[in-house]
Design a protein around this motif. Structure first.
Motif: not given
Length: 225
Positions: A51-52, A71-72, A114-115, A131-136
């Motif tokens: 992200v970013g 990688l996305i 997220a750096l 973040f929570n939604r896209v994570l398994k």
């Protein structure tokens, strides 16, 4: 502030950076401590979302992690996103925002990176919801952000306030270790490892690296001011 205004701000940022400090295609991003935590403390991730992602420097580092298959990248600046595509065509790059990643399916990622991102976000809670939604379940979040311990707060206030809180800069959030932990827990993440990223004179952190694990599905929305 509208999302288009944010995109325009970061377009200008990346244009200036690429003109003044051209980054080699093989350059490594400076905030690798959180990525080392991801490698050492978490299961090998098959799908990683950066992200970013900027111009793709972290994506190039992530590609060296054993087990990574996809990688996305999500980046608000179209200028930086296009540069990332040119530098690293193996990755899937989207123009978008941490607060609204509709292009990423729910529970599709093993890790989110997220750096130097959280301190730039207008709506921290909405981004952490994403973040929570896209994570398994059990997925990891690797973070690099600010770290203001008590001594650093005092010295910054006395001697470096204008430089640190630059009215034209991109930092709009300022985290301590406890405030980062608290907001991540509110969104269903528990800390796995946390550490300073360098220090001033051994007593003041330049920033902090942290790894969190998703332990529950939760969405929290709060007013930001």
């Amino acid at each position: 502030m509208t999302l288009s205004a944010i995109a325009d701000y970061y377009d200008r940022h990346w244009k200036r950076r690429m003109e003044k400090e051209p980054c080699r295609p093989d350059a490594n991003w400076r905030d690798q401590g959180a990525l080392r935590m991801l490698v050492e403390q978490a299961p090998p991730p098959a799908v990683v979302l950066d992200v970013g992602c900027g111009i793709g420097l972290t994506l190039q580092y992530l590609a060296t992690i054993p087990g990574v298959q996809r990688l996305i990248g999500v980046e608000p600046s179209p200028v930086a996103a296009e540069e990332a595509r040119q530098r690293f065509p193996q990755a899937e790059i989207h123009v978008g925002f941490a607060e609204a990643m509709d292009m990423i399916p729910t529970a599709s990622c093993d890790a989110v990176v997220a750096l130097a991102v959280l301190e730039h976000l207008y709506d921290t809670h909405r981004a952490l919801n994403e973040f929570n939604r896209v994570l398994k379940a059990g997925g990891s979040v690797a973070v690099y952000t600010t770290d203001f311990n008590l001594l650093k707060k005092v010295l910054v206030a006395l001697f470096a306030f204008e430089r640190c809180f630059d009215v034209g800069g991109g930092h709009i959030r300022f985290f301590t270790r406890s405030s980062l932990t608290a907001v991540m827990r509110e969104h269903g993440f528990e800390p796995v490892a946390m550490a300073w990223d360098g220090s001033y004179f051994g007593v003041m952190p330049t920033g902090q690296n942290a790894l969190f694990r998703k332990v529950r599905d939760v969405a929290v929305l709060r007013e930001t001011c």
